[in-house]
Design a protein around this motif. Structure first.
Motif, PDB file in Angstrom:
ATOM      1  N   GLN A   1       0.642  -9.853   6.061  1.00 31.58           N
ATOM      2  CA  GLN A   1      -0.335 -10.349   7.031  1.00 31.58           C
ATOM      3  C   GLN A   1      -0.601 -11.682   6.919  1.00 31.58           C
ATOM      4  O   GLN A   1      -0.363 -12.302   6.034  1.00 31.58           O
TER       5      GLN A   1
ATOM      6  N   GLY B   1      -7.785  -7.079  11.931  1.00 31.21           N
ATOM      7  CA  GLY B   1      -9.205  -6.721  11.698  1.00 31.21           C
ATOM      8  C   GLY B   1      -9.844  -7.890  10.626  1.00 31.21           C
ATOM      9  O   GLY B   1      -9.108  -8.478   9.729  1.00 31.21           O
TER      10      GLY B   1
ATOM     11  N   ARG C   1       0.928  -1.114   0.198  1.00 33.50           N
ATOM     12  CA  ARG C   1      -0.104  -0.046  -0.060  1.00 33.50           C
ATOM     13  C   ARG C   1       0.988   1.477  -0.061  1.00 33.50           C
ATOM     14  O   ARG C   1       1.674   1.506   0.731  1.00 33.50           O
TER      15      ARG C   1
ATOM     16  N   ALA D   1      -7.734 -10.861   9.038  1.00 35.17           N
ATOM     17  CA  ALA D   1      -6.215 -10.433   8.647  1.00 35.17           C
ATOM     18  C   ALA D   1      -5.723  -9.893   9.791  1.00 35.17           C
ATOM     19  O   ALA D   1      -6.029  -8.931  10.493  1.00 35.17           O
ATOM     20  N   GLY D   2      -4.409 -10.270  10.080  1.00 36.21           N
ATOM     21  CA  GLY D   2      -3.360  -9.778  11.239  1.00 36.21           C
ATOM     22  C   GLY D   2      -2.154  -9.106  10.671  1.00 36.21           C
ATOM     23  O   GLY D   2      -1.646  -9.723   9.671  1.00 36.21           O
ATOM     24  N   GLY D   3      -1.608  -7.908  10.907  1.00 32.36           N
ATOM     25  CA  GLY D   3      -0.399  -7.442  10.551  1.00 32.36           C
ATOM     26  C   GLY D   3       0.778  -7.851  11.402  1.00 32.36           C
ATOM     27  O   GLY D   3       0.991  -7.814  12.400  1.00 32.36           O
TER      28      GLY D   3
ATOM     29  N   GLY E   1       5.131   1.225  12.410  1.00 32.44           N
ATOM     30  CA  GLY E   1       4.158   0.232  12.184  1.00 32.44           C
ATOM     31  C   GLY E   1       3.334   0.430  10.860  1.00 32.44           C
ATOM     32  O   GLY E   1       2.452  -0.224  10.622  1.00 32.44           O
TER      33      GLY E   1
ATOM     34  N   ARG F   1       3.360  -5.346  12.589  1.00 33.50           N
ATOM     35  CA  ARG F   1       2.614  -4.628  13.861  1.00 33.50           C
ATOM     36  C   ARG F   1       2.745  -5.391  15.170  1.00 33.50           C
ATOM     37  O   ARG F   1       3.145  -4.991  16.325  1.00 33.50           O
TER      38      ARG F   1
ATOM     39  N   PHE G   1       3.991  -4.563   3.573  1.00 32.95           N
ATOM     40  CA  PHE G   1       3.855  -5.325   4.874  1.00 32.95           C
ATOM     41  C   PHE G   1       3.272  -6.509   4.724  1.00 32.95           C
ATOM     42  O   PHE G   1       2.580  -7.100   3.722  1.00 32.95           O
TER      43      PHE G   1
ATOM     44  N   TYR H   1       4.161   0.382   6.835  1.00 35.21           N
ATOM     45  CA  TYR H   1       4.926   0.150   5.680  1.00 35.21           C
ATOM     46  C   TYR H   1       4.237   0.015   4.619  1.00 35.21           C
ATOM     47  O   TYR H   1       3.075  -0.045   4.321  1.00 35.21           O
TER      48      TYR H   1
ATOM     49  N   ARG I   1     -14.744  -0.506   9.557  1.00 38.50           N
ATOM     50  CA  ARG I   1     -13.594  -0.951   8.831  1.00 38.50           C
ATOM     51  C   ARG I   1     -13.996  -0.252   7.204  1.00 38.50           C
ATOM     52  O   ARG I   1     -14.942   0.187   6.856  1.00 38.50           O
TER      53      ARG I   1
ATOM     54  N   ASP J   1       1.002   3.970   1.269  1.00 36.25           N
ATOM     55  CA  ASP J   1       0.736   5.015   2.353  1.00 36.25           C
ATOM     56  C   ASP J   1       1.653   5.827   2.873  1.00 36.25           C
ATOM     57  O   ASP J   1       2.941   5.519   2.547  1.00 36.25           O
TER      58      ASP J   1
ATOM     59  N   SER K   1      -3.854  -0.875  15.388  1.00 37.50           N
ATOM     60  CA  SER K   1      -4.589  -1.999  15.241  1.00 37.50           C
ATOM     61  C   SER K   1      -3.883  -3.435  14.805  1.00 37.50           C
ATOM     62  O   SER K   1      -2.915  -2.888  13.918  1.00 37.50           O
ATOM     63  N   LEU K   2      -3.793  -4.501  15.546  1.00 37.95           N
ATOM     64  CA  LEU K   2      -2.897  -5.604  15.160  1.00 37.95           C
ATOM     65  C   LEU K   2      -3.741  -6.378  14.156  1.00 37.95           C
ATOM     66  O   LEU K   2      -3.203  -7.382  13.690  1.00 37.95           O
TER      67      LEU K   2
HETATM   68  P1  AMP Z   1      -6.576  -3.767   7.496  1.00 36.90           P
HETATM   69  O1  AMP Z   1      -7.260  -4.787   6.791  1.00 36.90           O
HETATM   70  O2  AMP Z   1      -6.194  -2.761   6.402  1.00 36.90           O
HETATM   71  O3  AMP Z   1      -7.155  -3.342   8.672  1.00 36.90           O
HETATM   72  O4  AMP Z   1      -5.212  -4.592   7.829  1.00 36.90           O
HETATM   73  C1  AMP Z   1      -5.099  -5.367   8.674  1.00 36.90           C
HETATM   74  C2  AMP Z   1      -3.855  -5.283   9.507  1.00 36.90           C
HETATM   75  O5  AMP Z   1      -2.749  -5.216   8.885  1.00 36.90           O
HETATM   76  C3  AMP Z   1      -4.018  -3.917  10.471  1.00 36.90           C
HETATM   77  O6  AMP Z   1      -4.482  -4.102  11.633  1.00 36.90           O
HETATM   78  C4  AMP Z   1      -2.508  -3.854  10.566  1.00 36.90           C
HETATM   79  O7  AMP Z   1      -1.931  -4.498  11.644  1.00 36.90           O
HETATM   80  C5  AMP Z   1      -1.793  -4.323   9.227  1.00 36.90           C
HETATM   81  N1  AMP Z   1      -1.486  -3.325   8.235  1.00 36.90           N
HETATM   82  C6  AMP Z   1      -2.355  -2.859   7.382  1.00 36.90           C
HETATM   83  N2  AMP Z   1      -1.593  -1.722   6.658  1.00 36.90           N
HETATM   84  C7  AMP Z   1      -0.455  -1.829   7.205  1.00 36.90           C
HETATM   85  C8  AMP Z   1       0.781  -1.330   6.796  1.00 36.90           C
HETATM   86  N3  AMP Z   1       0.728  -0.102   5.625  1.00 36.90           N
HETATM   87  N4  AMP Z   1       2.028  -1.472   7.391  1.00 36.90           N
HETATM   88  C9  AMP Z   1       2.017  -2.383   8.162  1.00 36.90           C
HETATM   89  N5  AMP Z   1       0.955  -3.172   8.728  1.00 36.90           N
HETATM   90  C10 AMP Z   1      -0.282  -2.709   8.104  1.00 36.90           C
END
Ligand code: AMP
Length: 469
Positions: A131, A287, A117, A309-311, A124, A314, A129, A126, A261, A119, A284-285
Motif C-alpha cells: 500500500q 480508503g 493479512r 491508503a491505496g492498494g 486482487g 489492485r 500486499f 493477497y 470502514r 485473508d 476498492s482501490l
Molecule cells: P483497507 O484499509 O483495508 O481498506 O485497504 C486499503 C486498500 O488496500 C484497499 O482498498 C485495497 O486496494 C488494498 N488491500 C487491502 N487488503 C488487500 C489484500 N489482502 N490484498 C491486496 N490489496 C489489499
C-alpha cells in the motif's frame, strides 16, 4: 537412484513481483513520489514487525483484521509480535515515539510498504500486499480531509484510472454509539431473517452489517436507519465543510451511507476510491478517513489526524484491465558486441569508460555470436551498437553501427568514447535520440519476448572483419 527433490513453492496468497511487472511499480512509485512532494508529504518507513498490542489497541479487538487476519506469533524473546496488517498504527507509534508532536503541525507523512493479512486469497487479494499511504497528523480542519481526497484522486487520475470517490461521515464515538443502538433495534425486529453469523455481528460489531455482501442484509438495509441522521452537530458541520470544498473544486463523489470502514480508529469522514463501473468495496482501490483519537489512544497528546491508503496490486490489476501503459523502459543508447576473448576484454573496459561519462550502455559480455548480440541490441532498442570483430581487434578499431538505418563506420578504438559522446550529443541536439533514451511502451512486448531465436536470419553486418560464428 538420486532422491527426488521437491522444489520450494510460494506460500498461498503470496506473489513474486517479476521483472516484467516492474514498469508498473516504477510508474506508480514515481507518481507517488512527485505527488507526495507537491502536497508536502515526507516519506516514512516503519518496521514490518510491531508489537501485537499496537494493532489490537488501534485497529480494534473485534475487527476482522485483528480477529482473523493477523500474522501474530511469539518471538524468541517471548514477545508477542505481528507482521503489520496496515500502516496507520505504525506511523502513529512513530509519531509519538519520535516526539513529532513537538514539530510544527500538521506533520505530513507518506509511505510505500508491504502489509500482511491472512485473508482468503482471491483476485486482487493477497496475504502480502503493498500500500501507499498519506497521513496528516495534527490538524482537525475539514480542508485536510478534502485535500487528502484530492491527492488520492490525483494519483489515480495520473495513472489514467477511472475512479469514483465514495464518502460518508461516521461521526464521533458518542453519536456512533447511538447509531449502533438504533441499528441493533432495527435488526432485532428482523431476527428471523438473520443467520447466526449475522446475529453475532449484530451483537459484537453491528456496523459490519452495513458492508455485508449478503443479499438478505442488503435488502434489509434499504429501510435501516442511516448514520448521517445520528451525527453530532460538530461532526455534521465538519462533514458539510468537507463536501463544500469538494463541490467547490467540482470533485465528483458519491454519498454512501453504508460506508463505515472496518477499523475502530476512524471517526467523522471516511472515504474510499472505487473503480468506476465496478462499484463494490470488494475491488476498492483505496480508503481512508479521520482518526482524531488514535494518537491519544496510543498514549500521545490529543492530536487530530486523517489519512488514506491505496492498494498497489489492485491498482496494477486495474491498469492492466484498462490497458494503461506502465513506465516506458529505460533504453540503452549504446550496445557493445564482441567476438572472442581479446575483444571481450576491450569491451569490458569500454563499458566502464562509457558509464564514466554518463552514457547509457548495455552489453552481453557472456555471448559470442554476433547475430545473437545484434538481436539483443535491437530488442533493447539501442541507438548504436559498437562491434569488435577479429579485423577490428587487429586494427585497434571499432565498428559503430546505427541500429536505425544499419549504416556502419569504422572508428579508432582509442577515440571511441569521445566519438560516441559526440554523436549522441549531436543526435540529442537535433532531436533524433530521446534525451533519456526511453523505449516506448509498445516496445515493451518486444522486450519481454522470449530469449532470442538462434535460427533467426543473420543480420546484415557488412563491414565486420572476417569473423566466424
Ligand atoms: P483497507 O484499509 O483495508 O481498506 O485497504 C486499503 C486498500 O488496500 C484497499 O482498498 C485495497 O486496494 C488494498 N488491500 C487491502 N487488503 C488487500 C489484500 N489482502 N490484498 C491486496 N490489496 C489489499
Amino acid at each position: 537412484m538420486a532422491k527426488e527433490i521437491t522444489p520450494p513453492q510460494l506460500l498461498r496468497g503470496m506473489k513474486d513481483i517479476l521483472p516484467t511487472d516492474q514498469p508498473y511499480w516504477w510508474k506508480i512509485f514515481d507518481l507517488l513520489r512527485v505527488t507526495a512532494r507537491d502536497y508536502g508529504f515526507e516519506r516514512i518507513e516503519t518496521p514490518i514487525l510491531e508489537a501485537t498490542s499496537l494493532f489490537t489497541r488501534s485497529v480494534g479487538d473485534l475487527t476482522d483484521i485483528v480477529q482473523k487476519e493477523m500474522y501474530s506469533f511469539t518471538d524468541k524473546s517471548n514477545d508477542n509480535v505481528t507482521l503489520r496488517p496496515e500502516g496507520t498504527a505504525g506511523v502513529v507509534r512513530s509519531y509519538i515515539e519520535h516526539g513529532m508532536l513537538n514539530l510544527p503541525q500538521p506533520v505530513k507523512l507518506w509511505y510505500f510498504m508491504p502489509f500482511f493479512r491472512h485473508d482468503r486469497p482471491q483476485a486482487g487479494r493477497y496475504r502480502q500486499f503493498w500500500q501507499f499511504g498519506f497521513e496528516v497528523l495534527g490538524a482537525p480542519q475539514p480542508v485536510i480531509d478534502a485535500q487528502l481526497i484530492l491527492a488520492a484522486r490525483s494519483i489515480y487520475r495520473g495513472l489514467g484510472l477511472d475512479t469514483t470517490v465514495q464518502i460518508n461521515s461516521i461521526g464521533d464515538p458518542a453519536s456512533r454509539t447511538q447509531y449502533i443502538k438504533a441499528l441493533q433495534t432495527f435488526f432485532k425486529t428482523k431476527k428471523s431473517e438473520l443467520t447466526d453469523e449475522h446475529k453475532l455481528l449484530l451483537q459484537k460489531n453491528p456496523l459490519r452489517l452495513l458492508d455485508s455482501k449478503d443479499a438478505v442484509i442488503q435488502d434489509l438495509l434499504t429501510d435501516a436507519p442511516q448514520i448521517v441522521d445520528y451525527l453530532d452537530e460538530a461532526s455534521r458541520a465538519h462533514f458539510v465543510q468537507v463536501l463544500e470544498y469538494l463541490d467547490d473544486l467540482e470533485v465528483a463523489y458519491v454519498l454512501n451511507p453504508r460506508l463505515v470502514r472496518g477499523l475502530d480508529y476512524y471517526n467523522r469522514t471516511v472515504f474510499e476510491v472505487w473503480p468506476t463501473g465496478d462499484e463494490g468495496a470488494q475491488s476498492s482501490l483505496g480508503g481512508g478517513g479521520r482518526y482524531d483519537s488514535l494518537v491519544e489512544t496510543l498514549g500521545g497528546r490529543p492530536t487530530p489526524a486523517a489519512g488514506f491508503a491505496g492498494g498497489i496490486e489492485r491498482i496494477i490489476m486495474r491498469m492492466k484491465e484498462q490497458q494503461l501503459p506502465p513506465a516506458p523502459l529505460d533504453r540503452p543508447e549504446i550496445y557493445l558486441a564482441q567476438l572472442g576473448e581479446p575483444a571481450r576484454k576491450k569491451m569490458l573496459r569500454l563499458f566502464e569508460a562509457l558509464r564514466d561519462v554518463d552514457v547509457r550502455v548495455a552489453e552481453s559480455l557472456t555471448k559470442d555470436g554476433l547475430k545473437q548480440q545484434l538481436e539483443v541490441a535491437n530488442r533493447l532498442g539501442a541507438h548504436y551498437t559498437l562491434i569488435i570483430g577479429q579485423k577490428e581487434l587487429m586494427d585497434d578499431t571499432i565498428l559503430i553501427r546505427d541500429m536505425e538505418n544499419g549504416i556502419q563506420e569504422i572508428i579508432d578504438y582509442k577515440k571511441a568514447v569521445a566519438e560516441v559522446k559526440k554523436r549522441l550529443e549531436k543526435n540529442r541536439a537535433s532531436g533524433t535520440t530521446p534525451v533519456t533514451g526511453m523505449v516506448q511502451p509498445e516496445r515493451l512486448e518486444r522486450y519481454q519476448a522470449a530469449v532470442p531465436d538462434d535460427t533467426a536470419e543473420e543480420p546484415q553486418v557488412n563491414q565486420v572483419g572476417d569473423h566466424d560464428e
